[in-house]
Design a protein around this motif. Structure first.
Motif, PDB file in Angstrom:
ATOM      1  N   LEU A 103       0.869  -1.168   0.000  1.00 15.04           N
ATOM      2  CA  LEU A 103       0.000   0.000   0.000  1.00 15.04           C
ATOM      3  C   LEU A 103       0.906   1.218   0.000  1.00 15.04           C
ATOM      4  CD1 LEU A 103      -2.883   1.208   0.371  1.00 15.04           C
ATOM      5  CD2 LEU A 103      -2.431   1.098   2.831  1.00 15.04           C
ATOM      6  N   LEU A 104       0.761   2.117  -1.001  1.00 14.72           N
ATOM      7  CA  LEU A 104       1.685   3.230  -1.074  1.00 14.72           C
ATOM      8  C   LEU A 104       1.074   4.480  -1.684  1.00 14.72           C
ATOM      9  CD1 LEU A 104       4.250   2.640  -3.922  1.00 14.72           C
ATOM     10  CD2 LEU A 104       2.334   1.150  -3.581  1.00 14.72           C
ATOM     11  N   THR A 105       1.646   5.609  -1.298  1.00 16.48           N
ATOM     12  CA  THR A 105       1.347   6.883  -1.934  1.00 16.48           C
ATOM     13  C   THR A 105       2.631   7.337  -2.600  1.00 16.48           C
ATOM     14  OG1 THR A 105       1.931   8.206   0.002  1.00 16.48           O
ATOM     15  CG2 THR A 105      -0.355   7.539  -0.194  1.00 16.48           C
ATOM     16  N   GLN A 106       2.619   7.340  -3.878  1.00 14.60           N
ATOM     17  CA  GLN A 106       3.710   7.827  -4.719  1.00 14.60           C
ATOM     18  C   GLN A 106       3.073   8.201  -6.041  1.00 14.60           C
ATOM     19  OE1 GLN A 106       6.449   4.522  -5.080  1.00 14.60           O
ATOM     20  NE2 GLN A 106       7.585   5.112  -3.256  1.00 14.60           N
ATOM     21  N   GLU A 107       3.857   8.793  -6.916  1.00 17.55           N
ATOM     22  CA  GLU A 107       3.342   9.052  -8.243  1.00 17.55           C
ATOM     23  C   GLU A 107       2.994   7.717  -8.878  1.00 17.55           C
ATOM     24  OE1 GLU A 107       4.897  10.607 -12.552  1.00 17.55           O
ATOM     25  OE2 GLU A 107       5.867  11.388 -10.756  1.00 17.55           O
ATOM     26  N   ASN A 108       1.749   7.551  -9.262  1.00 15.66           N
ATOM     27  CA  ASN A 108       1.291   6.286  -9.842  1.00 15.66           C
ATOM     28  C   ASN A 108       1.713   6.234 -11.313  1.00 15.66           C
ATOM     29  OD1 ASN A 108      -0.050   4.059 -10.832  1.00 15.66           O
ATOM     30  ND2 ASN A 108      -2.024   4.589  -9.941  1.00 15.66           N
ATOM     31  N   PRO A 109       2.628   5.307 -11.654  1.00 21.19           N
ATOM     32  CA  PRO A 109       3.064   5.228 -13.045  1.00 21.19           C
ATOM     33  C   PRO A 109       2.035   4.579 -13.966  1.00 21.19           C
ATOM     34  CG  PRO A 109       4.135   3.536 -11.746  1.00 21.19           C
ATOM     35  CD  PRO A 109       3.313   4.370 -10.794  1.00 21.19           C
ATOM     36  N   PHE A 110       0.971   4.023 -13.393  1.00 25.10           N
ATOM     37  CA  PHE A 110      -0.058   3.326 -14.165  1.00 25.10           C
ATOM     38  C   PHE A 110      -1.442   3.829 -13.770  1.00 25.10           C
ATOM     39  CE2 PHE A 110       3.379   0.394 -12.937  1.00 25.10           C
ATOM     40  CZ  PHE A 110       3.990   0.235 -14.167  1.00 25.10           C
ATOM     41  N   PRO A 111      -1.781   5.072 -14.044  1.00 22.45           N
ATOM     42  CA  PRO A 111      -3.054   5.629 -13.565  1.00 22.45           C
ATOM     43  C   PRO A 111      -4.259   5.089 -14.337  1.00 22.45           C
ATOM     44  CG  PRO A 111      -1.925   7.226 -14.923  1.00 22.45           C
ATOM     45  CD  PRO A 111      -1.007   6.043 -14.803  1.00 22.45           C
ATOM     46  N   SER A 112      -4.550   3.826 -14.125  1.00 23.13           N
ATOM     47  CA  SER A 112      -5.627   3.188 -14.884  1.00 23.13           C
ATOM     48  C   SER A 112      -6.864   2.888 -14.047  1.00 23.13           C
ATOM     49  CB  SER A 112      -5.108   1.900 -15.521  1.00 23.13           C
ATOM     50  OG  SER A 112      -4.651   1.023 -14.501  1.00 23.13           O
ATOM     51  N   GLY A 113      -6.906   3.332 -12.818  1.00 26.69           N
ATOM     52  CA  GLY A 113      -8.092   3.100 -12.007  1.00 26.69           C
ATOM     53  C   GLY A 113      -7.901   2.025 -10.959  1.00 26.69           C
ATOM     54  N   ALA A 114      -9.015   1.481 -10.501  1.00 22.11           N
ATOM     55  CA  ALA A 114      -9.019   0.530  -9.396  1.00 22.11           C
ATOM     56  C   ALA A 114      -8.351  -0.793  -9.760  1.00 22.11           C
ATOM     57  CB  ALA A 114     -10.448   0.269  -8.942  1.00 22.11           C
ATOM     58  N   VAL A 115      -7.826  -1.435  -8.740  1.00 20.32           N
ATOM     59  CA  VAL A 115      -7.244  -2.771  -8.846  1.00 20.32           C
ATOM     60  C   VAL A 115      -8.313  -3.766  -8.416  1.00 20.32           C
ATOM     61  CG1 VAL A 115      -5.493  -4.298  -7.845  1.00 20.32           C
ATOM     62  CG2 VAL A 115      -4.913  -1.933  -8.403  1.00 20.32           C
ATOM     63  N   HIS A 116      -8.305  -4.931  -9.029  1.00 19.50           N
ATOM     64  CA  HIS A 116      -9.224  -6.009  -8.666  1.00 19.50           C
ATOM     65  C   HIS A 116      -8.381  -7.232  -8.323  1.00 19.50           C
ATOM     66  CE1 HIS A 116     -12.514  -3.735 -10.581  1.00 19.50           C
ATOM     67  NE2 HIS A 116     -11.566  -3.381 -11.417  1.00 19.50           N
ATOM     68  N   PHE A 117      -8.623  -7.820  -7.140  1.00 15.15           N
ATOM     69  CA  PHE A 117      -7.895  -9.035  -6.804  1.00 15.15           C
ATOM     70  C   PHE A 117      -8.758  -9.953  -5.961  1.00 15.15           C
ATOM     71  CE2 PHE A 117      -6.641  -6.066  -3.461  1.00 15.15           C
ATOM     72  CZ  PHE A 117      -6.555  -6.828  -2.305  1.00 15.15           C
ATOM     73  N   GLN A 118      -8.324 -11.211  -5.872  1.00 14.59           N
ATOM     74  CA  GLN A 118      -9.048 -12.237  -5.119  1.00 14.59           C
ATOM     75  C   GLN A 118      -8.132 -12.826  -4.061  1.00 14.59           C
ATOM     76  OE1 GLN A 118     -12.199 -14.132  -8.000  1.00 14.59           O
ATOM     77  NE2 GLN A 118     -10.248 -15.067  -8.376  1.00 14.59           N
ATOM     78  N   LEU A 119      -8.737 -13.276  -2.984  1.00 13.32           N
ATOM     79  CA  LEU A 119      -7.997 -13.914  -1.915  1.00 13.32           C
ATOM     80  C   LEU A 119      -8.786 -15.130  -1.447  1.00 13.32           C
ATOM     81  CD1 LEU A 119      -5.567 -13.745   0.049  1.00 13.32           C
ATOM     82  CD2 LEU A 119      -7.053 -12.409   1.559  1.00 13.32           C
ATOM     83  N   GLN A 120      -8.147 -16.287  -1.508  1.00 11.54           N
ATOM     84  CA  GLN A 120      -8.782 -17.510  -1.026  1.00 11.54           C
ATOM     85  C   GLN A 120      -8.508 -17.644   0.460  1.00 11.54           C
ATOM     86  OE1 GLN A 120      -7.481 -21.143  -2.915  1.00 11.54           O
ATOM     87  NE2 GLN A 120      -8.825 -22.408  -1.665  1.00 11.54           N
ATOM     88  N   VAL A 121      -9.552 -17.959   1.213  1.00 10.75           N
ATOM     89  CA  VAL A 121      -9.449 -18.146   2.657  1.00 10.75           C
ATOM     90  C   VAL A 121     -10.040 -19.508   3.019  1.00 10.75           C
ATOM     91  CG1 VAL A 121      -9.530 -15.671   3.169  1.00 10.75           C
ATOM     92  CG2 VAL A 121     -11.655 -16.962   3.050  1.00 10.75           C
ATOM     93  N   PRO A 122      -9.673 -20.065   4.185  1.00  3.73           N
ATOM     94  CA  PRO A 122     -10.222 -21.358   4.576  1.00  3.73           C
ATOM     95  C   PRO A 122     -11.732 -21.304   4.808  1.00  3.73           C
ATOM     96  CG  PRO A 122      -8.303 -20.831   5.913  1.00  3.73           C
ATOM     97  CD  PRO A 122      -8.637 -19.609   5.116  1.00  3.73           C
ATOM     98  N   THR A 123     -12.221 -20.181   5.361  1.00  6.28           N
ATOM     99  CA  THR A 123     -13.637 -20.021   5.645  1.00  6.28           C
ATOM    100  C   THR A 123     -13.990 -18.536   5.626  1.00  6.28           C
ATOM    101  OG1 THR A 123     -15.393 -20.382   7.268  1.00  6.28           O
ATOM    102  CG2 THR A 123     -13.171 -20.143   8.137  1.00  6.28           C
ATOM    103  N   LEU A 124     -15.180 -18.208   5.161  1.00  7.10           N
ATOM    104  CA  LEU A 124     -15.616 -16.813   5.140  1.00  7.10           C
ATOM    105  C   LEU A 124     -15.959 -16.300   6.535  1.00  7.10           C
ATOM    106  CD1 LEU A 124     -18.027 -16.613   2.054  1.00  7.10           C
ATOM    107  CD2 LEU A 124     -15.548 -16.289   2.134  1.00  7.10           C
TER     108      LEU A 124
END
Length: 124
Positions: A56-77
């Protein structure tokens, strides 16, 4: 080929840094293993999350393309969902995919989208 490191970089505006940091530490129940603070426009923290480094960072964003989408698998919700709900982060309540995944969706304060999911075992 041998790879040594993988990092997911989340560039956030400086005014959303602290809310996002609080979000990741509370919802994912984790603490950073590394961080820096060179002022509001250059600071960050790194978390070890499922064998990947979430940065997680605040710096000049070299890729200003919007939100990131990612998934995380967990053992249980059941462990993470109440924390996400308490943070007001849930964007879709738990549901099942046709192929068996049990999941819910949430967003961090900067608008990055996160799917949290479980995969059924053969015994289920």
């Amino acid at each position: 080929m041998s790879y040594l490191d993988f990092q997911l970089l989340l560039y956030v505006p400086s005014e959303q840094y602290e809310p996002c940091r609080t979000f990741y530490e509370q919802v994912f129940a984790t603490q950073p293993f590394y961080g820096w603070d060179e002022g509001p426009e250059d600071r960050g923290v790194k978390y070890d999350l499922a064998g990947t480094k979430l940065v997680l960072l605040t710096q000049e964003n070299p890729f200003p393309s919007g939100a990131v989408h990612f998934q995380l698998q967990v053992p249980t919700l059941e462990d993470i969902y109440p924390r996400a709900q308490a943070a007001g982060a849930v964007t879709r309540e738990p549901f099942f995919r046709p192929y068996g995944w049990h999941m819910f969706r949430m967003a961090d304060p900067a608008g990055n989208h996160i799917n949290i999911y479980t995969v059924p075992t053969a015994a289920e």
